[in-house]
Design a protein around this motif. Structure first.
Motif, PDB file in Angstrom:
ATOM      1  N   VAL A  97      20.113  64.752  31.485  1.00 17.45           N
ATOM      2  CA  VAL A  97      20.304  63.362  31.909  1.00 17.45           C
ATOM      3  C   VAL A  97      19.179  62.831  32.802  1.00 17.45           C
ATOM      4  O   VAL A  97      19.080  61.623  33.004  1.00 17.45           O
ATOM      5  N   TYR A  98      18.322  63.724  33.314  1.00 10.05           N
ATOM      6  CA  TYR A  98      17.190  63.239  34.100  1.00 10.05           C
ATOM      7  C   TYR A  98      16.104  62.632  33.213  1.00 10.05           C
ATOM      8  O   TYR A  98      15.209  61.936  33.714  1.00 10.05           O
ATOM      9  N   HIS A  99      16.179  62.899  31.921  1.00 13.79           N
ATOM     10  CA  HIS A  99      15.056  62.571  31.043  1.00 13.79           C
ATOM     11  C   HIS A  99      15.425  61.616  29.911  1.00 13.79           C
ATOM     12  O   HIS A  99      14.642  61.435  28.984  1.00 13.79           O
ATOM     13  N   ASP A 100      16.604  61.014  29.953  1.00 15.94           N
ATOM     14  CA  ASP A 100      16.959  59.985  28.971  1.00 15.94           C
ATOM     15  C   ASP A 100      17.665  58.839  29.704  1.00 15.94           C
ATOM     16  O   ASP A 100      17.792  58.860  30.921  1.00 15.94           O
ATOM     17  N   ASP A 101      18.109  57.872  28.947  1.00 16.32           N
ATOM     18  CA  ASP A 101      18.729  56.688  29.558  1.00 16.32           C
ATOM     19  C   ASP A 101      20.255  56.695  29.474  1.00 16.32           C
ATOM     20  O   ASP A 101      20.893  55.683  29.764  1.00 16.32           O
ATOM     21  N   LYS A 102      20.838  57.848  29.121  1.00 15.03           N
ATOM     22  CA  LYS A 102      22.290  57.887  28.959  1.00 15.03           C
ATOM     23  C   LYS A 102      23.018  57.790  30.300  1.00 15.03           C
ATOM     24  O   LYS A 102      24.103  57.211  30.373  1.00 15.03           O
ATOM     25  N   GLN A 103      22.438  58.404  31.325  1.00 13.29           N
ATOM     26  CA  GLN A 103      23.040  58.363  32.663  1.00 13.29           C
ATOM     27  C   GLN A 103      21.971  57.926  33.669  1.00 13.29           C
ATOM     28  O   GLN A 103      21.388  58.749  34.379  1.00 13.29           O
ATOM     29  N   PRO A 104      21.696  56.628  33.738  1.00 15.30           N
ATOM     30  CA  PRO A 104      20.600  56.149  34.597  1.00 15.30           C
ATOM     31  C   PRO A 104      20.799  56.444  36.076  1.00 15.30           C
ATOM     32  O   PRO A 104      19.820  56.474  36.836  1.00 15.30           O
ATOM     33  N   THR A 105      22.037  56.655  36.501  1.00 15.20           N
ATOM     34  CA  THR A 105      22.285  56.971  37.916  1.00 15.20           C
ATOM     35  C   THR A 105      21.644  58.304  38.274  1.00 15.20           C
ATOM     36  O   THR A 105      20.977  58.439  39.313  1.00 15.20           O
ATOM     37  N   PHE A 106      21.849  59.289  37.437  1.00 19.49           N
ATOM     38  CA  PHE A 106      21.258  60.615  37.670  1.00 19.49           C
ATOM     39  C   PHE A 106      19.742  60.548  37.587  1.00 19.49           C
ATOM     40  O   PHE A 106      19.032  61.147  38.407  1.00 19.49           O
ATOM     41  N   ARG A 107      19.259  59.817  36.584  1.00 22.92           N
ATOM     42  CA  ARG A 107      17.805  59.722  36.417  1.00 22.92           C
ATOM     43  C   ARG A 107      17.150  59.034  37.607  1.00 22.92           C
ATOM     44  O   ARG A 107      16.051  59.420  38.031  1.00 22.92           O
ATOM     45  N   ALA A 108      17.801  58.055  38.184  1.00 19.91           N
ATOM     46  CA  ALA A 108      17.233  57.338  39.330  1.00 19.91           C
ATOM     47  C   ALA A 108      17.020  58.269  40.516  1.00 19.91           C
ATOM     48  O   ALA A 108      15.991  58.208  41.203  1.00 19.91           O
ATOM     49  N   VAL A 109      17.991  59.161  40.778  1.00 18.57           N
ATOM     50  CA  VAL A 109      17.855  60.112  41.887  1.00 18.57           C
ATOM     51  C   VAL A 109      16.705  61.071  41.618  1.00 18.57           C
ATOM     52  O   VAL A 109      15.884  61.369  42.500  1.00 18.57           O
ATOM     53  N   TYR A 110      16.634  61.561  40.384  1.00 21.68           N
ATOM     54  CA  TYR A 110      15.573  62.497  40.009  1.00 21.68           C
ATOM     55  C   TYR A 110      14.198  61.863  40.194  1.00 21.68           C
ATOM     56  O   TYR A 110      13.290  62.461  40.800  1.00 21.68           O
ATOM     57  N   GLU A 111      14.009  60.647  39.695  1.00 21.29           N
ATOM     58  CA  GLU A 111      12.719  59.974  39.781  1.00 21.29           C
ATOM     59  C   GLU A 111      12.338  59.686  41.234  1.00 21.29           C
ATOM     60  O   GLU A 111      11.161  59.796  41.612  1.00 21.29           O
TER      61      GLU A 111
END
Length: 434
Positions: free
Chosen positions: A363-377
């Motif tokens: 989920v850090y590398h796709d747009d399915k869960q943008p909340t998780f990706r936002a924290v990672y980025e």
């Protein structure tokens, strides 16, 4: 004279009783030695090819092995009295070990292990960055990686401003010679390496293993402190796989035993490895209890056609048969998409925030869960030394507010609640010069 005769008779009686007791103990010792030899032979036969390849399991293990007897229990089934050495000596050794477990203090250095293969370099480095940002105690990273990744790890980590509190060691990916191909391809490449950490890191007393897709939102020291909460039988700590049985995987689909009501997730695994190396594990393959290195290969052979999640399934099977050995920590210490994509179901995170974020399913590398990706980025892009509020917290909060159209985004506050506190606490420590 008559009084002297009574005294002499009393001493004679005591001598006879002592002699009889000594003879009975000698007979019992010989009988237990024979029985212990038979059980050791049975154990070796049951575990043939099953993990003795790693050799001795840690410092002081030879002495511990002498005092392990499979037939006589000392207070509980974990610590055993001897059959082949002096009973008095091993009684005190067993008593010392029991007291050691009751008064356990983790080391001042936090030992953190991760296994990286394939395209996991960036993800692993981001996880390590998150550990460094808020840590208090010195950190020792144990990084197991494919050979082609070692140089890249060195180039990146050597540029980190450690401030003298972080060290790292790189290790190759290694498996026992027998079954090496099976272990390497189990679930994901190299994932099962974690099973062999107690046998490889022989001089490490305790260890926190995490997957590469982990992010720490509070000091690593805090999960390390759970080691003090272990009782005398607990050897590891993990979080449940699910909080809500209706969406649980193990309780609906598993074709093998699993721990508790919904199984356990091994993405964050805190281990007292000294206890792991010493413990004899109950199992469903033989009536004889097996040690960690002896039980792994037989488990794989028995269940390899029935397991889906590889090494995590094997851990579930082991702790199903040894539930007293596992400490369970709350879901906020291993917060995954399953805790919010079907609606929020981690109450502890709602109350206190997320402590450790686990971005499984990519989920850090796709747009399915943008909340998780936002924290990672946000953590990936943060530069050490920059103001944490302006450079990390504020940009992250703006990005999270854009995700409220998703189930996880509706509860985006849980993603920054603990982060705010961690930043505040760090600021206070710095102002005090600690």
């Amino acid at each position: 004279m008559r009084r002297f005769a009574r005294v002499a008779l009393l001493f004679l009686g005591c001598g006879v009783c002592s002699l009889l007791y000594g003879v009975s103990q000698l007979a019992l010792s010989l009988e237990q030695e024979a029985g212990g030899a038979r059980q050791r032979q049975a154990r070796d036969s049951a575990a043939a090819g099953g993990g003795r390849q790693a050799g001795n399991a840690g410092r002081g293990e030879e002495g511990a092995g002498r005092c392990q007897n499979l037939s006589v229990s000392f207070w509980n089934s974990y610590w055993m009295l001897p059959s082949d050495v002096c009973g008095v000596n091993c009684f005190w050794e067993a008593a010392f070990r029991y007291n050691y477990m009751k008064t356990y203090e983790p080391s001042e250095t936090v030992h953190l292990a991760v296994v990286a293969c394939g395209e996991r370099l960036e993800e692993t480095v981001t996880m390590l960055r998150s550990a460094i940002i808020f840590s208090i105690k010195p950190l020792q990273f144990h990084i197991f990686a494919e050979d082609q990744l070692h140089e890249s790890f060195r180039d990146i980590l050597d540029d980190f401003p450690y401030e003298g509190k972080v060290n790292y060691t790189l290790y190759p990916i290694t498996f026992p010679s027998e079954g090496a191909k099976e272990w390497k391809k189990l679930f994901k490449p190299c994932a099962s390496q974690r099973l062999f950490l107690p046998l490889i890191l022989k001089d490490v007393d305790s260890l926190l293993y995490v997957d590469t897709d982990i992010l720490f939102l509070r000091p690593v020291d805090d999960i390390w402190s759970f080691l003090r909460k272990f009782n005398s039988t607990q050897i590891a700590a993990m979080a449940p796989e699910h909080e809500e049985p209706r969406i649980g995987w193990y309780n609906r689909f598993a074709r093998h035993p699993y721990y508790g009501a919904t199984g356990i997730n091994s993405g964050v695994m805190l281990m007292n490895m000294t206890r792991i190396r010493r413990k004899y594990f109950k199992n469903d393959m033989t009536t004889v209890q097996l040690r960690w290195g002896e039980i792994l290969m037989p488990l794989l052979k028995k269940y390899k056609l029935n397991i889906t999640w590889g090494d995590q399934d094997l851990l579930n099977i082991m702790f199903f048969h040894n539930p007293e050995s596992l400490y369970i920590f709350p879901c906020q210490w291993n917060y995954r998409p399953d805790h919010c994509i079907y609606g929020s179901n981690c109450k502890e995170a709602e109350e206190e925030g997320i402590f450790i974020l686990h971005g499984n399913r990519g989920v850090y590398h796709d747009d399915k869960q943008p909340t998780f990706r936002a924290v990672y980025e946000a953590i990936k892009n943060y530069s050490f030394g920059d103001d944490l509020v302006r450079s990390l917290l504020q940009p992250l909060e703006l990005e999270l507010q854009k995700t409220v159209h998703t189930y996880c985004g509706r509860v985006y506050e849980v993603f920054i609640k603990q982060l705010k506190k961690s930043i505040k606490d760090l600021s206070i420590r710095r102002s005090k010069g600690s």
